[in-house]
Design an enzyme around this catalytic site. Structure first.
Site, PDB file in Angstrom:
ATOM      1  N   VAL A 119       5.127  65.181  56.036  1.00  9.59           N
ATOM      2  CA  VAL A 119       5.586  65.940  57.213  1.00  9.59           C
ATOM      3  C   VAL A 119       6.668  66.963  56.873  1.00  9.59           C
ATOM      4  CG1 VAL A 119       4.938  64.153  58.887  1.00  9.59           C
ATOM      5  CG2 VAL A 119       7.276  64.183  57.951  1.00  9.59           C
TER       6      VAL A 119
ATOM      7  N   ASN B 143       6.507  59.946  64.615  1.00 12.40           N
ATOM      8  CA  ASN B 143       7.218  58.712  64.312  1.00 12.40           C
ATOM      9  C   ASN B 143       7.677  58.554  62.861  1.00 12.40           C
ATOM     10  OD1 ASN B 143       7.662  55.651  64.664  1.00 12.40           O
ATOM     11  ND2 ASN B 143       5.926  55.688  63.218  1.00 12.40           N
TER      12      ASN B 143
ATOM     13  N   SER C 251      16.138  56.671  67.980  1.00 10.24           N
ATOM     14  CA  SER C 251      16.751  55.390  67.605  1.00 10.24           C
ATOM     15  C   SER C 251      18.034  55.283  68.412  1.00 10.24           C
ATOM     16  CB  SER C 251      17.093  55.401  66.108  1.00 10.24           C
ATOM     17  OG  SER C 251      18.001  54.358  65.795  1.00 10.24           O
TER      18      SER C 251
ATOM     19  N   TYR D 181      21.254  59.388  59.026  1.00 14.11           N
ATOM     20  CA  TYR D 181      20.291  58.822  59.979  1.00 14.11           C
ATOM     21  C   TYR D 181      20.756  59.085  61.419  1.00 14.11           C
ATOM     22  CZ  TYR D 181      16.894  55.503  61.851  1.00 14.11           C
ATOM     23  OH  TYR D 181      15.851  54.927  62.531  1.00 14.11           O
TER      24      TYR D 181
ATOM     25  N   ALA E 276      22.806  61.425  62.525  1.00 17.63           N
ATOM     26  CA  ALA E 276      22.678  62.862  62.836  1.00 17.63           C
ATOM     27  C   ALA E 276      21.218  63.219  63.095  1.00 17.63           C
ATOM     28  CB  ALA E 276      23.230  63.692  61.680  1.00 17.63           C
ATOM     29  N   SER E 277      20.326  62.661  62.283  1.00 16.02           N
ATOM     30  CA  SER E 277      18.900  63.015  62.422  1.00 16.02           C
ATOM     31  C   SER E 277      18.332  62.514  63.751  1.00 16.02           C
ATOM     32  CB  SER E 277      18.085  62.439  61.257  1.00 16.02           C
ATOM     33  OG  SER E 277      17.883  61.042  61.396  1.00 16.02           O
ATOM     34  N   LYS E 278      18.763  61.346  64.190  1.00  8.87           N
ATOM     35  CA  LYS E 278      18.201  60.801  65.430  1.00  8.87           C
ATOM     36  C   LYS E 278      18.840  61.434  66.673  1.00  8.87           C
ATOM     37  CE  LYS E 278      15.068  58.233  63.494  1.00  8.87           C
ATOM     38  NZ  LYS E 278      13.637  58.534  63.637  1.00  8.87           N
TER      39      LYS E 278
HETATM   40  N1  LIG Z   1      12.381  49.545  62.350  1.00  9.89           N
HETATM   41  C1  LIG Z   1      13.487  49.754  63.054  1.00  9.89           C
HETATM   42  O1  LIG Z   1      14.335  48.892  63.231  1.00  9.89           O
HETATM   43  C2  LIG Z   1      13.687  51.111  63.694  1.00  9.89           C
HETATM   44  C3  LIG Z   1      14.670  51.253  64.670  1.00  9.89           C
HETATM   45  C4  LIG Z   1      14.846  52.492  65.263  1.00  9.89           C
HETATM   46  C5  LIG Z   1      14.051  53.561  64.885  1.00  9.89           C
HETATM   47  N2  LIG Z   1      13.119  53.391  63.909  1.00  9.89           N
HETATM   48  C6  LIG Z   1      12.317  54.559  63.559  1.00  9.89           C
HETATM   49  O2  LIG Z   1      10.955  54.213  63.710  1.00  9.89           O
HETATM   50  C7  LIG Z   1      10.159  55.049  62.884  1.00  9.89           C
HETATM   51  C8  LIG Z   1       9.185  54.197  62.097  1.00  9.89           C
HETATM   52  O3  LIG Z   1       9.948  53.360  61.259  1.00  9.89           O
HETATM   53  P1  LIG Z   1       9.433  51.958  60.697  1.00  9.89           P
HETATM   54  O4  LIG Z   1      10.453  50.983  61.080  1.00  9.89           O
HETATM   55  O5  LIG Z   1       8.013  51.742  61.072  1.00  9.89           O
HETATM   56  O6  LIG Z   1       9.606  52.239  59.142  1.00  9.89           O
HETATM   57  P2  LIG Z   1       8.524  52.176  57.975  1.00  9.89           P
HETATM   58  O7  LIG Z   1       9.292  52.519  56.728  1.00  9.89           O
HETATM   59  O8  LIG Z   1       7.774  50.911  58.035  1.00  9.89           O
HETATM   60  O9  LIG Z   1       7.537  53.378  58.333  1.00  9.89           O
HETATM   61  C9  LIG Z   1       7.862  54.723  58.138  1.00  9.89           C
HETATM   62  C10 LIG Z   1       6.600  55.432  57.676  1.00  9.89           C
HETATM   63  O10 LIG Z   1       6.901  56.831  57.586  1.00  9.89           O
HETATM   64  C11 LIG Z   1       6.254  57.321  56.432  1.00  9.89           C
HETATM   65  N3  LIG Z   1       6.902  58.516  55.926  1.00  9.89           N
HETATM   66  C12 LIG Z   1       8.139  58.620  55.388  1.00  9.89           C
HETATM   67  N4  LIG Z   1       8.352  59.878  54.982  1.00  9.89           N
HETATM   68  C13 LIG Z   1       7.241  60.584  55.278  1.00  9.89           C
HETATM   69  C14 LIG Z   1       6.853  61.934  55.089  1.00  9.89           C
HETATM   70  N5  LIG Z   1       7.670  62.820  54.487  1.00  9.89           N
HETATM   71  N6  LIG Z   1       5.636  62.321  55.514  1.00  9.89           N
HETATM   72  C15 LIG Z   1       4.797  61.438  56.110  1.00  9.89           C
HETATM   73  N7  LIG Z   1       5.087  60.138  56.304  1.00  9.89           N
HETATM   74  C16 LIG Z   1       6.313  59.718  55.884  1.00  9.89           C
HETATM   75  C17 LIG Z   1       6.367  56.192  55.403  1.00  9.89           C
HETATM   76  O11 LIG Z   1       5.413  56.332  54.369  1.00  9.89           O
HETATM   77  C18 LIG Z   1       6.162  54.969  56.276  1.00  9.89           C
HETATM   78  O12 LIG Z   1       4.814  54.573  56.295  1.00  9.89           O
HETATM   79  C19 LIG Z   1      11.128  55.868  62.042  1.00  9.89           C
HETATM   80  O13 LIG Z   1      11.293  57.143  62.608  1.00  9.89           O
HETATM   81  C20 LIG Z   1      12.413  55.063  62.137  1.00  9.89           C
HETATM   82  O14 LIG Z   1      13.540  55.878  61.932  1.00  9.89           O
HETATM   83  C21 LIG Z   1      12.915  52.195  63.312  1.00  9.89           C
END
Ligand SMILES: NC(=O)c1ccc[n+]([C@@H]2O[C@H](COP(=O)([O-])OP(=O)(O)OC[C@H]3O[C@@H](n4cnc5c(N)ncnc54)[C@H](O)[C@@H]3O)[C@@H](O)[C@H]2O)c1
Length: 268
Positions: free
Chosen positions: A69, A95, A148, A161, A163-165
């Site tokens: 992405v 996501n 987040s 993180y 700042a990004s969110k």
């Molecule tokens: N798990 C949590 O506790 C939590 C809490 C709040 C927010 N989030 C957010 O939820 C989202 C999903 O996170 P998750 O927990 O499933 O993590 P995860 O690491 O299991 O999944 C993230 C996915 O994004 C993909 N990815 C990373 N960089 C990429 C890129 N440059 N291009 C394409 N794909 C890419 C990875 O390969 C991975 O499969 C994220 O945005 C994360 O910040 C997660």
């Protein structure tokens, strides 16, 4: 496993980024169980193929697309390919994300800061823009961005993180206004403290290793401290996310746009 050929989202096409990850896959399975056909986008080819196999079990048409992405050209060409394969895009779950290092701001590694912003902000923007162009042409669509609670309250040791969110919440609000005239809704979800599993363990360990006044240096104590900060006094399960996403994508949320919904056990 039940397969659905005529569910609530039958005939709908959903694009999901970060689809090989924990939350992306859970949402993909849920939308497929409601009848949507799904384009799964992720960086990790092998995990993506495994995810596609799992999601296909619900009976939907599912296609995996390897796409970074952070690469706008790749996002644009993949979006064109998705439209060529499926004919349209009804839903986007934007996501893909990355947590980066945990360190106080004075020590925060610049390389990590740039990487997190590239993936979480620039990546989300590339996908939002490419898919929005298609939805504007169609005059309809619904988008959910993954923010987040780190984008609502800046957590310690997570400069990049957080700042990004915060940026994702801003992007959601602006996109909701820009796209409202085109019958496209844009909302966000803000999960916090999701567990159990590797993400929970990693967060606990990284906060313990960051050695600040906010958390103990003992991971077990950190876990208790984190849960103690949640009004519902437990972490959230990944299975508590997909229903919120499908609600925001559905017509049940037809008068909701620009909203950031916390999935956080009472943390506001
Ligand atoms: N798990 C949590 O506790 C939590 C809490 C709040 C927010 N989030 C957010 O939820 C989202 C999903 O996170 P998750 O927990 O499933 O993590 P995860 O690491 O299991 O999944 C993230 C996915 O994004 C993909 N990815 C990373 N960089 C990429 C890129 N440059 N291009 C394409 N794909 C890419 C990875 O390969 C991975 O499969 C994220 O945005 C994360 O910040 C997660």
């Amino acid at each position: 496993m039940t397969t659905h050929t005529s569910g609530q989202f039958s005939g709908k096409i959903a694009v999901i980024t970060g689809a090989a990850g924990t939350i992306g896959l859970a949402v993909a399975e849920h939308l497929a169980s409601l009848g949507a056909d799904i384009a799964l986008l992720d960086l990790q080819k092998d995990k993506l193929e495994d995810a596609a196999t799992k999601v296909r079990q619900y009976g939907s048409t599912v296609r995996p697309y390897v796409c970074d992405v952070t690469d706008a050209q790749c996002v644009n060409s993949t979006t064109e390919q998705v439209v060529s394969d499926f004919g349209k895009i009804d839903f986007l779950f934007n996501n893909a994300g990355f947590q980066g290092a945990f360190a106080p701001i004075q020590d925060y590694p610049e390389e990590d800061f740039n990487r997190v912003i590239q993936i979480n902000v620039c990546g989300a923007f590339h996908v939002l823009q490419a898919v929005a162009r298609q939805m504007v042409a169609q005059k309809s669509g619904a988008i959910v961005n993954t923010a987040s609670m780190a984008g609502v309250q800046g957590p310690p040791n997570m400069a990049a993180y957080g700042a990004s969110k915060f940026a994702i919440v801003g992007l959601t609000q602006t996109a909701s206004k820009d796209l409202a005239p085109h019958n496209i809704r844009v909302n966000a979800i803000s999960p916090a403290f999701m567990g159990p599993g590797p993400m929970w363990d990693m967060q606990v360990e990284k906060q313990a290793k960051a050695k600040t006044q906010y958390f103990s240096t003992d991971p077990e104590t950190v876990a208790k401290q984190m849960i103690g900060s949640v009004p519902m006094r437990r972490y959230g399960n990944i299975s508590e996310i997909p229903g919120v996403v499908s609600f925001l994508l559905s017509d049940a949320a037809s008068y909701m746009t620009g909203v950031n919904l916390p999935i956080a056990g009472g943390i506001l």
